[in-house]
Design a protein around this motif. Structure first.
Motif, PDB file in Angstrom:
ATOM      1  N   ARG A 103      81.454  75.654 -15.500  1.00 55.67           N
ATOM      2  CA  ARG A 103      81.818  75.371 -16.898  1.00 55.67           C
ATOM      3  C   ARG A 103      80.660  74.816 -17.712  1.00 55.67           C
ATOM      4  NH1 ARG A 103      87.843  72.902 -16.863  1.00 55.67           N
ATOM      5  NH2 ARG A 103      87.202  72.425 -18.969  1.00 55.67           N
ATOM      6  N   GLY A 104      79.523  74.590 -17.053  1.00 56.54           N
ATOM      7  CA  GLY A 104      78.351  74.079 -17.756  1.00 56.54           C
ATOM      8  C   GLY A 104      78.419  72.599 -18.091  1.00 56.54           C
ATOM      9  N   CYS A 105      79.202  71.838 -17.306  1.00 50.02           N
ATOM     10  CA  CYS A 105      79.332  70.404 -17.617  1.00 50.02           C
ATOM     11  C   CYS A 105      78.972  69.509 -16.422  1.00 50.02           C
ATOM     12  CB  CYS A 105      80.721  70.088 -18.156  1.00 50.02           C
ATOM     13  SG  CYS A 105      82.079  70.396 -17.013  1.00 50.02           S
ATOM     14  N   LEU A 106      78.194  70.039 -15.450  1.00 46.17           N
ATOM     15  CA  LEU A 106      77.745  69.208 -14.336  1.00 46.17           C
ATOM     16  C   LEU A 106      76.539  68.392 -14.812  1.00 46.17           C
ATOM     17  CD1 LEU A 106      78.133  68.462 -11.355  1.00 46.17           C
ATOM     18  CD2 LEU A 106      76.502  70.275 -10.797  1.00 46.17           C
ATOM     19  N   HIS A 107      76.621  67.077 -14.668  1.00 51.16           N
ATOM     20  CA  HIS A 107      75.566  66.177 -15.141  1.00 51.16           C
ATOM     21  C   HIS A 107      74.612  65.774 -14.017  1.00 51.16           C
ATOM     22  CE1 HIS A 107      73.643  63.262 -17.706  1.00 51.16           C
ATOM     23  NE2 HIS A 107      74.088  62.227 -17.018  1.00 51.16           N
ATOM     24  N   TRP A 108      75.160  65.421 -12.835  1.00 50.98           N
ATOM     25  CA  TRP A 108      74.352  65.133 -11.644  1.00 50.98           C
ATOM     26  C   TRP A 108      74.878  66.010 -10.525  1.00 50.98           C
ATOM     27  CZ3 TRP A 108      76.424  59.510 -11.227  1.00 50.98           C
ATOM     28  CH2 TRP A 108      75.978  58.732 -12.280  1.00 50.98           C
ATOM     29  N   GLU A 109      73.970  66.615  -9.811  1.00 47.47           N
ATOM     30  CA  GLU A 109      74.337  67.378  -8.609  1.00 47.47           C
ATOM     31  C   GLU A 109      74.893  66.416  -7.561  1.00 47.47           C
ATOM     32  OE1 GLU A 109      74.382  70.595  -7.728  1.00 47.47           O
ATOM     33  OE2 GLU A 109      73.593  71.345  -9.628  1.00 47.47           O
ATOM     34  N   PRO A 110      75.747  66.894  -6.656  1.00 49.34           N
ATOM     35  CA  PRO A 110      76.229  66.034  -5.567  1.00 49.34           C
ATOM     36  C   PRO A 110      75.061  65.484  -4.758  1.00 49.34           C
ATOM     37  CG  PRO A 110      77.504  68.052  -5.656  1.00 49.34           C
ATOM     38  CD  PRO A 110      76.342  68.233  -6.605  1.00 49.34           C
ATOM     39  N   GLN A 111      75.171  64.211  -4.407  1.00 47.45           N
ATOM     40  CA  GLN A 111      74.094  63.562  -3.660  1.00 47.45           C
ATOM     41  C   GLN A 111      74.627  62.349  -2.915  1.00 47.45           C
ATOM     42  OE1 GLN A 111      71.405  61.409  -6.565  1.00 47.45           O
ATOM     43  NE2 GLN A 111      72.666  62.613  -7.980  1.00 47.45           N
ATOM     44  N   ASP A 112      74.002  62.064  -1.780  1.00 45.62           N
ATOM     45  CA  ASP A 112      74.301  60.845  -1.035  1.00 45.62           C
ATOM     46  C   ASP A 112      73.437  59.734  -1.606  1.00 45.62           C
ATOM     47  OD1 ASP A 112      76.199  61.318   1.141  1.00 45.62           O
ATOM     48  OD2 ASP A 112      74.733  62.806   1.815  1.00 45.62           O
ATOM     49  N   VAL A 113      74.070  58.629  -1.975  1.00 49.37           N
ATOM     50  CA  VAL A 113      73.372  57.473  -2.510  1.00 49.37           C
ATOM     51  C   VAL A 113      73.702  56.296  -1.589  1.00 49.37           C
ATOM     52  CG1 VAL A 113      73.109  55.980  -4.538  1.00 49.37           C
ATOM     53  CG2 VAL A 113      73.593  58.420  -4.845  1.00 49.37           C
ATOM     54  N   PRO A 114      72.710  55.456  -1.270  1.00 47.86           N
ATOM     55  CA  PRO A 114      72.982  54.321  -0.375  1.00 47.86           C
ATOM     56  C   PRO A 114      74.135  53.458  -0.879  1.00 47.86           C
ATOM     57  CG  PRO A 114      70.628  54.532  -0.786  1.00 47.86           C
ATOM     58  CD  PRO A 114      71.317  55.506  -1.710  1.00 47.86           C
ATOM     59  N   GLY A 115      74.803  52.797   0.087  1.00 52.99           N
ATOM     60  CA  GLY A 115      75.940  51.947  -0.218  1.00 52.99           C
ATOM     61  C   GLY A 115      75.608  50.903  -1.258  1.00 52.99           C
ATOM     62  N   PRO A 116      76.557  50.564  -2.029  1.00 54.02           N
ATOM     63  CA  PRO A 116      77.967  50.902  -1.940  1.00 54.02           C
ATOM     64  C   PRO A 116      78.361  52.177  -2.681  1.00 54.02           C
ATOM     65  CG  PRO A 116      77.694  49.301  -3.672  1.00 54.02           C
ATOM     66  CD  PRO A 116      76.324  49.569  -3.091  1.00 54.02           C
ATOM     67  N   VAL A 117      77.399  52.994  -3.103  1.00 54.97           N
ATOM     68  CA  VAL A 117      77.704  54.122  -3.977  1.00 54.97           C
ATOM     69  C   VAL A 117      78.395  55.277  -3.261  1.00 54.97           C
ATOM     70  CG1 VAL A 117      76.761  55.812  -5.587  1.00 54.97           C
ATOM     71  CG2 VAL A 117      75.861  53.479  -5.557  1.00 54.97           C
ATOM     72  N   GLY A 118      77.845  55.779  -2.166  1.00 53.40           N
ATOM     73  CA  GLY A 118      78.479  56.880  -1.434  1.00 53.40           C
ATOM     74  C   GLY A 118      78.008  58.248  -1.905  1.00 53.40           C
ATOM     75  N   TYR A 119      78.868  59.242  -1.754  1.00 54.90           N
ATOM     76  CA  TYR A 119      78.560  60.629  -2.116  1.00 54.90           C
ATOM     77  C   TYR A 119      79.103  60.861  -3.518  1.00 54.90           C
ATOM     78  CZ  TYR A 119      78.065  65.701  -1.489  1.00 54.90           C
ATOM     79  OH  TYR A 119      77.701  67.009  -1.601  1.00 54.90           O
ATOM     80  N   VAL A 120      78.233  61.235  -4.446  1.00 51.70           N
ATOM     81  CA  VAL A 120      78.630  61.316  -5.855  1.00 51.70           C
ATOM     82  C   VAL A 120      78.087  62.559  -6.554  1.00 51.70           C
ATOM     83  CG1 VAL A 120      78.757  58.806  -6.132  1.00 51.70           C
ATOM     84  CG2 VAL A 120      76.635  59.988  -6.672  1.00 51.70           C
ATOM     85  N   CYS A 121      78.771  62.910  -7.632  1.00 59.27           N
ATOM     86  CA  CYS A 121      78.243  63.827  -8.633  1.00 59.27           C
ATOM     87  C   CYS A 121      78.752  63.295  -9.964  1.00 59.27           C
ATOM     88  CB  CYS A 121      78.692  65.272  -8.401  1.00 59.27           C
ATOM     89  SG  CYS A 121      80.419  65.628  -8.816  1.00 59.27           S
ATOM     90  N   ALA A 122      78.305  63.881 -11.055  1.00 61.20           N
ATOM     91  CA  ALA A 122      78.816  63.448 -12.352  1.00 61.20           C
ATOM     92  C   ALA A 122      79.003  64.651 -13.255  1.00 61.20           C
ATOM     93  CB  ALA A 122      77.886  62.434 -13.003  1.00 61.20           C
ATOM     94  N   LEU A 123      80.011  64.549 -14.106  1.00 64.60           N
ATOM     95  CA  LEU A 123      80.354  65.579 -15.068  1.00 64.60           C
ATOM     96  C   LEU A 123      80.147  65.007 -16.467  1.00 64.60           C
ATOM     97  CD1 LEU A 123      83.900  66.329 -13.559  1.00 64.60           C
ATOM     98  CD2 LEU A 123      81.679  67.039 -12.657  1.00 64.60           C
ATOM     99  N   LYS A 124      80.040  65.880 -17.454  1.00 62.60           N
ATOM    100  CA  LYS A 124      80.007  65.456 -18.857  1.00 62.60           C
ATOM    101  C   LYS A 124      81.234  66.002 -19.542  1.00 62.60           C
ATOM    102  CE  LYS A 124      75.656  63.933 -20.261  1.00 62.60           C
ATOM    103  NZ  LYS A 124      74.721  63.902 -21.340  1.00 62.60           N
ATOM    104  N   ASP A 125      81.997  65.119 -20.193  1.00 56.70           N
ATOM    105  CA  ASP A 125      83.179  65.574 -20.917  1.00 56.70           C
ATOM    106  C   ASP A 125      82.756  66.268 -22.217  1.00 56.70           C
ATOM    107  OD1 ASP A 125      82.900  63.674 -22.995  1.00 56.70           O
ATOM    108  OD2 ASP A 125      84.608  62.469 -22.356  1.00 56.70           O
ATOM    109  N   PRO A 126      83.674  66.852 -22.964  1.00 52.87           N
ATOM    110  CA  PRO A 126      83.297  67.595 -24.169  1.00 52.87           C
ATOM    111  C   PRO A 126      82.571  66.763 -25.229  1.00 52.87           C
ATOM    112  CG  PRO A 126      85.520  68.178 -23.517  1.00 52.87           C
ATOM    113  CD  PRO A 126      85.096  67.024 -22.644  1.00 52.87           C
ATOM    114  N   ASP A 127      82.682  65.443 -25.162  1.00 53.70           N
ATOM    115  CA  ASP A 127      81.983  64.580 -26.112  1.00 53.70           C
ATOM    116  C   ASP A 127      80.671  64.046 -25.568  1.00 53.70           C
ATOM    117  OD1 ASP A 127      83.836  64.310 -28.508  1.00 53.70           O
ATOM    118  OD2 ASP A 127      85.183  63.996 -26.815  1.00 53.70           O
ATOM    119  N   GLY A 128      80.330  64.402 -24.319  1.00 52.21           N
ATOM    120  CA  GLY A 128      79.079  63.955 -23.719  1.00 52.21           C
ATOM    121  C   GLY A 128      79.194  62.718 -22.860  1.00 52.21           C
TER     122      GLY A 128
END
Length: 152
Positions: A103-128
């Motif tokens: 959909r063209g709204c992926l902000h961060w690719e999935p990635q492992d981040v040291p604790g306490p963060v874990g496995y994450v990705c991020a999206l951007k909503d229609p307003d950014g």
């Protein structure tokens, strides 16, 4: 059923949106949130979104579309400020990232981040605004464990 308020509690985060229907579609298709209720008044319209049937400890995302702001892009949560949503499986992060990528709204690719963060990705909503999707971050579980009422 009305619960008597005995102490202050956190209930919601409100974000402006230039297109309420587009924002609702984003959140209900790419996150576990569902529409609880919609409102309209002289200033515009709004919607309350939350986890489906989460009545014990409800937390609401309030999307507000003021008539004067329609059609604009009003993102406030950038570049790192974000809404966090934890999913039960690592594969859920990957699946949501793939859908967001399409959909063209992926902000961060999935990635492992040291604790306490874990496995994450991020999206951007229609307003950014940034919406973090995490697995194994354990924010909810950690707070419940740290503030648990001891057994008698």
């Amino acid at each position: 059923m009305t619960t008597r308020l005995t102490q202050a509690r956190w209930t919601h985060v409100a974000l402006p949106t230039g297109d309420l229907d587009k924002a609702i579609e984003f959140y209900t298709s790419l996150t576990p949130l569902v529409v609880v209720e919609r409102f309209r008044d002289a200033a515009g319209e709004s919607a309350w979104l939350s986890n489906d049937k989460q009545s014990e400890t409800p937390m609401v995302l309030v999307l507000v579309s003021f008539d004067q702001d329609r059609g604009g892009r009003l993102g406030l949560l950038t570049p790192f400020a974000h809404i966090g949503i934890e999913v039960p499986r690592r594969g859920d992060v990957d699946a949501l990232a793939e859908r967001a990528r399409e959909r063209g709204c992926l902000h961060w690719e999935p990635q492992d981040v040291p604790g306490p963060v874990g496995y994450v990705c991020a999206l951007k909503d229609p307003d950014g605004n940034v919406v973090e999707i995490s697995h194994n971050q354990k924010v909810f579980d950690t707070v419940r464990r740290l503030w648990a009422v001891p057994d008698d």
